[in-house]
Design a protein around this motif. Structure first.
Motif, short mmCIF file in Angstrom:
data_model
loop_
_atom_site.label_atom_id
_atom_site.label_comp_id
_atom_site.label_asym_id
_atom_site.label_seq_id
_atom_site.Cartn_x
_atom_site.Cartn_y
_atom_site.Cartn_z
N THR A 125 34.13 28.67 4.67
CA THR A 125 33.12 29.26 4.52
C THR A 125 32.74 30.21 5.82
OG1 THR A 125 32.29 27.75 3.07
CG2 THR A 125 30.77 29.20 3.51
N CYS A 126 32.88 29.63 6.62
CA CYS A 126 32.56 30.32 8.09
C CYS A 126 33.38 31.43 8.24
CB CYS A 126 32.95 29.20 9.12
SG CYS A 126 33.07 29.98 10.89
N LEU A 127 34.68 31.24 8.21
CA LEU A 127 35.67 32.61 8.30
C LEU A 127 35.33 33.56 6.91
CD1 LEU A 127 37.89 33.90 9.70
CD2 LEU A 127 39.72 32.39 8.38
N GLY A 128 35.08 33.01 5.90
CA GLY A 128 34.64 34.03 4.79
C GLY A 128 33.39 34.87 5.15
N LEU A 129 32.26 34.24 5.77
CA LEU A 129 31.06 35.02 6.17
C LEU A 129 31.40 36.03 7.31
CD1 LEU A 129 28.61 31.96 6.40
CD2 LEU A 129 28.73 33.62 4.58
N ALA A 130 32.34 35.33 8.30
CA ALA A 130 32.37 36.28 9.29
C ALA A 130 33.49 37.56 9.09
CB ALA A 130 33.29 35.32 10.34
N SER A 131 34.29 37.36 8.09
CA SER A 131 35.33 38.41 7.80
C SER A 131 34.49 39.38 6.90
CB SER A 131 36.32 37.91 6.72
OG SER A 131 37.21 36.79 7.43
N GLN A 170 30.03 35.73 0.16
CA GLN A 170 30.26 37.27 1.04
C GLN A 170 29.09 37.67 1.41
OE1 GLN A 170 33.39 39.60 0.68
NE2 GLN A 170 34.40 37.69 0.75
N CYS A 171 28.83 38.31 2.72
CA CYS A 171 27.91 38.58 3.04
C CYS A 171 27.71 40.22 2.96
CB CYS A 171 27.69 38.71 4.61
SG CYS A 171 27.69 37.15 5.01
N CYS A 172 26.58 40.81 2.97
CA CYS A 172 26.61 42.40 2.89
C CYS A 172 25.24 42.49 4.09
CB CYS A 172 26.09 42.73 1.57
SG CYS A 172 24.64 42.49 0.97
N ILE A 173 25.56 43.69 4.66
CA ILE A 173 24.78 44.24 5.75
C ILE A 173 23.60 45.15 5.20
CG2 ILE A 173 24.76 45.76 7.89
CD1 ILE A 173 27.54 44.98 8.32
N ALA A 174 22.39 44.77 5.87
CA ALA A 174 21.15 45.45 5.21
C ALA A 174 20.54 46.12 6.31
CB ALA A 174 20.24 44.58 4.54
N ASP A 175 19.51 46.88 6.10
CA ASP A 175 18.67 47.49 6.75
C ASP A 175 19.38 48.54 7.86
OD1 ASP A 175 16.69 48.54 8.43
OD2 ASP A 175 16.05 46.52 9.70
N LEU A 176 19.18 49.96 7.20
CA LEU A 176 19.87 51.22 7.97
C LEU A 176 18.80 51.73 8.54
CD1 LEU A 176 22.61 51.88 5.19
CD2 LEU A 176 22.96 50.73 7.53
N LEU A 230 27.33 37.80 18.60
CA LEU A 230 25.91 36.83 18.41
C LEU A 230 25.86 36.09 17.02
CD1 LEU A 230 23.37 38.68 20.82
CD2 LEU A 230 25.25 36.85 21.36
N VAL A 231 26.30 37.09 16.02
CA VAL A 231 26.11 36.38 14.65
C VAL A 231 27.08 35.55 14.48
CG1 VAL A 231 26.22 37.27 12.19
CG2 VAL A 231 24.86 38.63 13.96
N LEU A 232 28.44 35.76 15.16
CA LEU A 232 29.64 35.06 15.00
C LEU A 232 29.22 33.65 15.65
CD1 LEU A 232 32.36 35.24 13.68
CD2 LEU A 232 33.13 36.09 15.86
N TRP A 233 28.69 33.76 16.69
CA TRP A 233 28.19 32.29 17.32
C TRP A 233 27.16 31.57 16.56
CZ3 TRP A 233 23.22 30.77 19.13
CH2 TRP A 233 23.29 29.71 19.96
N GLU A 234 26.29 32.33 15.88
CA GLU A 234 25.18 31.68 14.89
C GLU A 234 25.90 30.92 13.86
OE1 GLU A 234 21.65 34.01 13.99
OE2 GLU A 234 22.67 35.50 15.01
N ILE A 235 27.07 31.57 13.32
CA ILE A 235 27.71 30.97 12.12
C ILE A 235 28.64 29.96 12.57
CG2 ILE A 235 29.43 31.45 10.48
CD1 ILE A 235 28.69 34.26 10.52
N ALA A 236 29.29 29.97 13.62
CA ALA A 236 30.19 28.75 14.13
C ALA A 236 29.64 27.73 14.38
CB ALA A 236 30.96 29.57 15.32
N ARG A 237 28.42 27.73 15.16
CA ARG A 237 27.62 26.51 15.59
C ARG A 237 27.27 25.69 14.36
NH1 ARG A 237 23.72 25.73 19.81
NH2 ARG A 237 22.33 24.84 17.94
N ARG A 238 27.06 26.38 13.13
CA ARG A 238 26.63 25.46 11.90
C ARG A 238 27.89 25.18 10.95
NH1 ARG A 238 23.43 22.98 10.92
NH2 ARG A 238 22.44 23.68 8.81
N THR A 239 29.09 25.22 11.66
CA THR A 239 30.39 24.84 10.91
C THR A 239 30.67 23.27 11.47
OG1 THR A 239 31.01 27.05 11.01
CG2 THR A 239 32.65 25.54 10.63
N LEU A 316 40.74 38.64 11.89
CA LEU A 316 40.34 37.44 11.07
C LEU A 316 40.99 37.66 9.69
CD1 LEU A 316 36.28 37.95 11.34
CD2 LEU A 316 37.88 36.82 12.87
N LYS A 317 41.68 38.61 9.46
CA LYS A 317 42.45 38.70 8.14
C LYS A 317 43.90 37.86 8.38
CE LYS A 317 44.70 41.95 4.75
NZ LYS A 317 44.36 40.93 3.74
N LYS A 318 44.21 37.87 9.62
CA LYS A 318 45.49 37.02 10.15
C LYS A 318 45.09 35.47 9.87
CE LYS A 318 48.80 38.92 13.28
NZ LYS A 318 48.82 39.49 14.61
#
Length: 329
Positions: A125-131, A170-176, A230-239, A316-318
């Motif tokens: 899940t961590c990798l899926g969110l990050a990718s 899966q994530c999506c990016i918001a706020d442009l 930084l976002v990647l760090w937030e996700i990884a800490r919760r893994t 990340l695909k690899k």
């Protein structure tokens, strides 16, 4: 709604419906519950013909963000799985004040920030969110040529609160609202004229030191990469690794106050050149230690040394392929 978007999106060049249809849709929405509140305004879950939609109601002082986001969605074709789906934008006057609405797809998991508070992740899940986040960022960053093309776009306020988690995780990016656009052909840099600045906690060192080249599009992409790390760090800490996981914390939780000032951040990031501490347990897992390496390569003081979004996407695909291979054997 899907049919409406699919049929009508063929007209015009933007991501949304024709303007008159946008107005019609907006005025047929019933607001049901407020799902978020902040300096920017409020987000509501609304219902349109029985379907849930998200309605972001901008506070009057953030009119420029509404204007910018509306402008980008209506001039650029941004239909992508990892960019928040735009439906309509509307300006109405309610009880003698102007209300600015942005109507988008609704994702009940809420923001990545909310999701990480309540969810511990496995490596997959961590990798899926990050990718999925980096896929969205690559789509923003690249210029696509041709009739269905788009300019290159830098986000400038990437953070876990501006990323939504879809039901398929899966994530999506918001706020442009702060985004900048660039087209190579015309070499035109469109910065918009928004007085708002990004989120201090996620600001890259060159933004905090005010050394960033504001006339150069590449430099904005590099600040997105810092924030992505930084976002990647937030996700990884919760893994979870070997049954161990940490509580959710924002980046720099241990070095700055909860609402850090520009000066607080500048001291930590520019003067002391600190970066978030990567938990040791991540190095027990091959995928997570690879993600830790990516993080660190997003955090170089020198913007030009940081990875590009495309480079991260390929890495990340690899990793994804390595995760899937053992299963299929």
């Amino acid at each position: 709604l899907q049919d409406l978007l699919n049929d009508d999106c063929t007209t015009g060049s933007g991501s949304g419906l024709p303007f008159l249809v946008q107005r019609t849709v907006a005025r047929q929405i019933t607001l049901v519950e407020c799902v978020g509140k902040g300096r920017y305004g409020e987000v509501w879950r609304g219902v349109w013909h029985g379907e849930s939609v998200a309605v972001k109601i901008f506070s009057s002082r953030d009119e420029q963000s509404w204007f910018r986001e509306t402008e980008i969605y209506n001039t650029v074709l941004l239909r992508h799985d990892n960019i928040l789906g735009f439906i309509a934008s509307d300006m109405t006057s309610r009880n003698s004040s102007t209300q600015l609405w942005l109507i988008t797809h609704y994702h009940e998991n809420g923001s990545l920030y909310d999701y990480l508070q309540r969810t511990a992740l496995d490596v997959e899940t961590c990798l899926g969110l990050a990718s999925s986040i980096i896929c969205g960022l690559v789509h923003l960053h690249v210029e696509i040529f041709g009739t269905q093309g788009k300019p290159a776009i830098a986000h400038r306020d990437l953070k876990s609160r501006n990323i939504l988690v879809k039901s398929n995780r899966q994530c999506c990016i918001a706020d442009l609202g702060l985004a900048v656009m660039h087209s190579q052909g015309s070499d035109y840099l469109d910065i918009g004229n928004n007085p708002r600045v990004g989120t201090k906690r996620y600001m890259a060192p060159e933004v905090l030191s005010e050394q960033i080249r504001t006339d150069c599009f590449e430099s904005y992409k590099k600040t997105d990469i810092w924030a992505y790390g930084l976002v990647l760090w937030e996700i990884a800490r919760r893994t979870v690794v070997n049954g161990i996981v940490e509580e959710y914390r924002p980046p720099f939780f241990d070095t700055v106050p909860s609402d850090p000032s520009f000066e607080d951040m500048k001291k930590v990031v520019c003067i002391d050149q600190q970066t978030p501490v990567v938990p040791n347990r991540l190095f027990c897992d091959p995928v997570l230690s690879a993600l830790a390496k990516v993080m660190k390569e997003c955090w170089y003081q020198s913007p030009s040394a940081r990875l590009t979004a495309l480079r991260i996407k390929k890495t990340l695909k690899k990793l994804n392929n390595c995760l899937e291979k053992p299963k299929s054997e």
